[in-house]
Design a protein around this motif. Structure first.
Motif, PDB file in Angstrom:
ATOM      1  N   ASP A  39      47.180  32.323  41.709  1.00  0.00           N
ATOM      2  CA  ASP A  39      47.309  33.712  42.113  1.00  0.00           C
ATOM      3  C   ASP A  39      47.389  33.742  43.639  1.00  0.00           C
ATOM      4  N   VAL A  40      48.416  34.389  44.177  1.00  0.00           N
ATOM      5  CA  VAL A  40      48.596  34.412  45.626  1.00  0.00           C
ATOM      6  C   VAL A  40      48.169  35.750  46.244  1.00  0.00           C
ATOM      7  N   ARG A  41      47.431  36.558  45.458  1.00  0.00           N
ATOM      8  CA  ARG A  41      46.903  37.808  46.006  1.00  0.00           C
ATOM      9  C   ARG A  41      45.766  37.504  46.979  1.00  0.00           C
ATOM     10  N   THR A  42      45.328  38.537  47.690  1.00  0.00           N
ATOM     11  CA  THR A  42      44.207  38.377  48.610  1.00  0.00           C
ATOM     12  C   THR A  42      42.909  38.165  47.830  1.00  0.00           C
ATOM     13  N   GLU A  43      41.903  37.675  48.511  1.00  0.00           N
ATOM     14  CA  GLU A  43      40.600  37.474  47.879  1.00  0.00           C
ATOM     15  C   GLU A  43      40.040  38.806  47.369  1.00  0.00           C
ATOM     16  N   GLU A  44      40.269  39.879  48.128  1.00  0.00           N
ATOM     17  CA  GLU A  44      39.792  41.202  47.719  1.00  0.00           C
ATOM     18  C   GLU A  44      40.455  41.629  46.406  1.00  0.00           C
ATOM     19  N   GLU A  45      41.741  41.390  46.270  1.00  0.00           N
ATOM     20  CA  GLU A  45      42.446  41.723  45.030  1.00  0.00           C
ATOM     21  C   GLU A  45      41.917  40.881  43.878  1.00  0.00           C
ATOM     22  N   MET A  46      41.710  39.606  44.128  1.00  0.00           N
ATOM     23  CA  MET A  46      41.194  38.700  43.082  1.00  0.00           C
ATOM     24  C   MET A  46      39.826  39.155  42.593  1.00  0.00           C
ATOM     25  N   ASN A  47      38.998  39.642  43.507  1.00  0.00           N
ATOM     26  CA  ASN A  47      37.649  40.057  43.142  1.00  0.00           C
ATOM     27  C   ASN A  47      37.631  41.263  42.218  1.00  0.00           C
ATOM     28  N   LYS A  48      38.739  42.003  42.135  1.00  0.00           N
ATOM     29  CA  LYS A  48      38.822  43.153  41.231  1.00  0.00           C
ATOM     30  C   LYS A  48      39.163  42.726  39.805  1.00  0.00           C
ATOM     31  N   GLY A  49      39.689  41.509  39.639  1.00  0.00           N
ATOM     32  CA  GLY A  49      40.038  40.977  38.333  1.00  0.00           C
ATOM     33  C   GLY A  49      41.126  39.934  38.479  1.00  0.00           C
ATOM     34  N   HIS A  50      41.109  38.955  37.577  1.00  0.00           N
ATOM     35  CA  HIS A  50      42.094  37.876  37.636  1.00  0.00           C
ATOM     36  C   HIS A  50      42.200  37.173  36.291  1.00  0.00           C
ATOM     37  N   LEU A  51      43.231  36.349  36.150  1.00  0.00           N
ATOM     38  CA  LEU A  51      43.417  35.574  34.930  1.00  0.00           C
ATOM     39  C   LEU A  51      42.342  34.503  34.824  1.00  0.00           C
ATOM     40  N   HIS A  52      41.990  34.139  33.578  1.00  0.00           N
ATOM     41  CA  HIS A  52      41.030  33.067  33.347  1.00  0.00           C
ATOM     42  C   HIS A  52      41.549  31.781  33.982  1.00  0.00           C
ATOM     43  N   ASN A  53      40.651  31.014  34.568  1.00  0.00           N
ATOM     44  CA  ASN A  53      40.960  29.700  35.152  1.00  0.00           C
ATOM     45  C   ASN A  53      42.033  29.733  36.230  1.00  0.00           C
ATOM     46  N   SER A  54      42.212  30.864  36.881  1.00  0.00           N
ATOM     47  CA  SER A  54      43.227  30.917  37.933  1.00  0.00           C
ATOM     48  C   SER A  54      42.675  30.360  39.239  1.00  0.00           C
ATOM     49  N   LEU A  55      43.576  29.752  39.994  1.00  0.00           N
ATOM     50  CA  LEU A  55      43.268  29.315  41.348  1.00  0.00           C
ATOM     51  C   LEU A  55      43.763  30.410  42.281  1.00  0.00           C
ATOM     52  N   ASN A  56      43.175  30.505  43.474  1.00  0.00           N
ATOM     53  CA  ASN A  56      43.608  31.527  44.425  1.00  0.00           C
ATOM     54  C   ASN A  56      43.956  30.896  45.759  1.00  0.00           C
ATOM     55  N   VAL A  57      45.203  31.108  46.180  1.00  0.00           N
ATOM     56  CA  VAL A  57      45.655  30.734  47.515  1.00  0.00           C
ATOM     57  C   VAL A  57      46.423  31.941  48.045  1.00  0.00           C
ATOM     58  N   PRO A  58      45.789  32.755  48.898  1.00  0.00           N
ATOM     59  CA  PRO A  58      46.471  33.957  49.389  1.00  0.00           C
ATOM     60  C   PRO A  58      47.752  33.620  50.159  1.00  0.00           C
ATOM     61  N   PHE A  59      48.830  34.328  49.819  1.00  0.00           N
ATOM     62  CA  PHE A  59      50.090  34.157  50.532  1.00  0.00           C
ATOM     63  C   PHE A  59      50.110  35.025  51.792  1.00  0.00           C
ATOM     64  N   MET A  60      49.401  36.153  51.734  1.00  0.00           N
ATOM     65  CA  MET A  60      49.320  37.064  52.876  1.00  0.00           C
ATOM     66  C   MET A  60      47.875  37.503  53.047  1.00  0.00           C
ATOM     67  N   PHE A  61      47.562  37.908  54.266  1.00  0.00           N
ATOM     68  CA  PHE A  61      46.261  38.473  54.579  1.00  0.00           C
ATOM     69  C   PHE A  61      46.460  39.885  55.112  1.00  0.00           C
ATOM     70  N   VAL A  62      45.478  40.743  54.886  1.00  0.00           N
ATOM     71  CA  VAL A  62      45.502  42.075  55.463  1.00  0.00           C
ATOM     72  C   VAL A  62      44.747  41.986  56.782  1.00  0.00           C
ATOM     73  N   THR A  63      45.434  42.328  57.853  1.00  0.00           N
ATOM     74  CA  THR A  63      44.838  42.274  59.193  1.00  0.00           C
ATOM     75  C   THR A  63      44.907  43.674  59.800  1.00  0.00           C
ATOM     76  N   PRO A  64      44.246  43.885  60.930  1.00  0.00           N
ATOM     77  CA  PRO A  64      44.364  45.193  61.595  1.00  0.00           C
ATOM     78  C   PRO A  64      45.819  45.551  61.942  1.00  0.00           C
ATOM     79  N   GLN A  65      46.670  44.534  62.094  1.00  0.00           N
ATOM     80  CA  GLN A  65      48.080  44.764  62.411  1.00  0.00           C
ATOM     81  C   GLN A  65      48.930  44.975  61.157  1.00  0.00           C
ATOM     82  N   GLY A  66      48.342  44.850  59.978  1.00  0.00           N
ATOM     83  CA  GLY A  66      49.076  44.961  58.719  1.00  0.00           C
ATOM     84  C   GLY A  66      49.023  43.648  57.965  1.00  0.00           C
ATOM     85  N   LYS A  67      49.938  43.481  56.993  1.00  0.00           N
ATOM     86  CA  LYS A  67      49.966  42.240  56.218  1.00  0.00           C
ATOM     87  C   LYS A  67      50.650  41.139  57.021  1.00  0.00           C
ATOM     88  N   GLU A  68      50.015  39.971  57.047  1.00  0.00           N
ATOM     89  CA  GLU A  68      50.570  38.821  57.741  1.00  0.00           C
ATOM     90  C   GLU A  68      50.559  37.624  56.803  1.00  0.00           C
TER      91      GLU A  68
END
Length: 137
Positions: A39-68
């Motif tokens: 799952d390439v969602r943010t950690e915050e998104e993952m914490n709301k729910g995710h697939l069983h046995n999924s790994l998480n590597v965020p592709f983007m981060f939410v920063t004060p400047q927006g998504k990076e």
């Protein structure tokens, strides 16, 4: 089951074909064919729910400047998954995961597939998820 289709990232000089599978096919690949799910969602998104046995590597981060874009994405992904492993990559809607697949294919990963529709489509189809425990205050 619909056959996978190929898409490519807009604006890339040499388009890298990304195989996109629908959520039903992704579910079969993950549960029956031994594919890993990243799952390439943010950690915050993952914490709301995710697939069983999924790994998480965020592709983007939410920063004060927006998504990076995560500058260490491919490196972090490589620390969890080998370039020969069969992997289904997902996000919330299927767009970030498609972009992530392009980067992974360009980095030499051989067997990555994008989950079309993402986590939202997974939920819409009633497939099982892990959700955080509810706390009472």
């Amino acid at each position: 089951m619909a056959p996978p289709h190929e898409t490519s990232a807009a604006g890339s000089e040499s388009p890298v074909p990304v195989v996109t599978v629908d959520v039903a096919a992704a579910s079969d690949l993950i549960t029956s064919a031994g594919h890993r799910y990243v799952d390439v969602r943010t950690e915050e998104e993952m914490n709301k729910g995710h697939l069983h046995n999924s790994l998480n590597v965020p592709f983007m981060f939410v920063t004060p400047q927006g998504k990076e874009k995560n500058p260490l994405f491919v490196e972090q992904f490589s620390s969890l998954v080998s370039k020969e492993e069969h992997v289904v990559v997902g996000c919330q809607s299927g767009k970030r995961s498609e972009l992530a697949c392009v980067d992974l294919l360009e980095a030499g990963f051989k067997n990555v597939k994008n989950m079309g529709g993402g986590y939202a489509a997974w939920l819409d189809n009633g497939f099982p998820i892990n959700t955080p425990p509810h706390t009472m205050y």
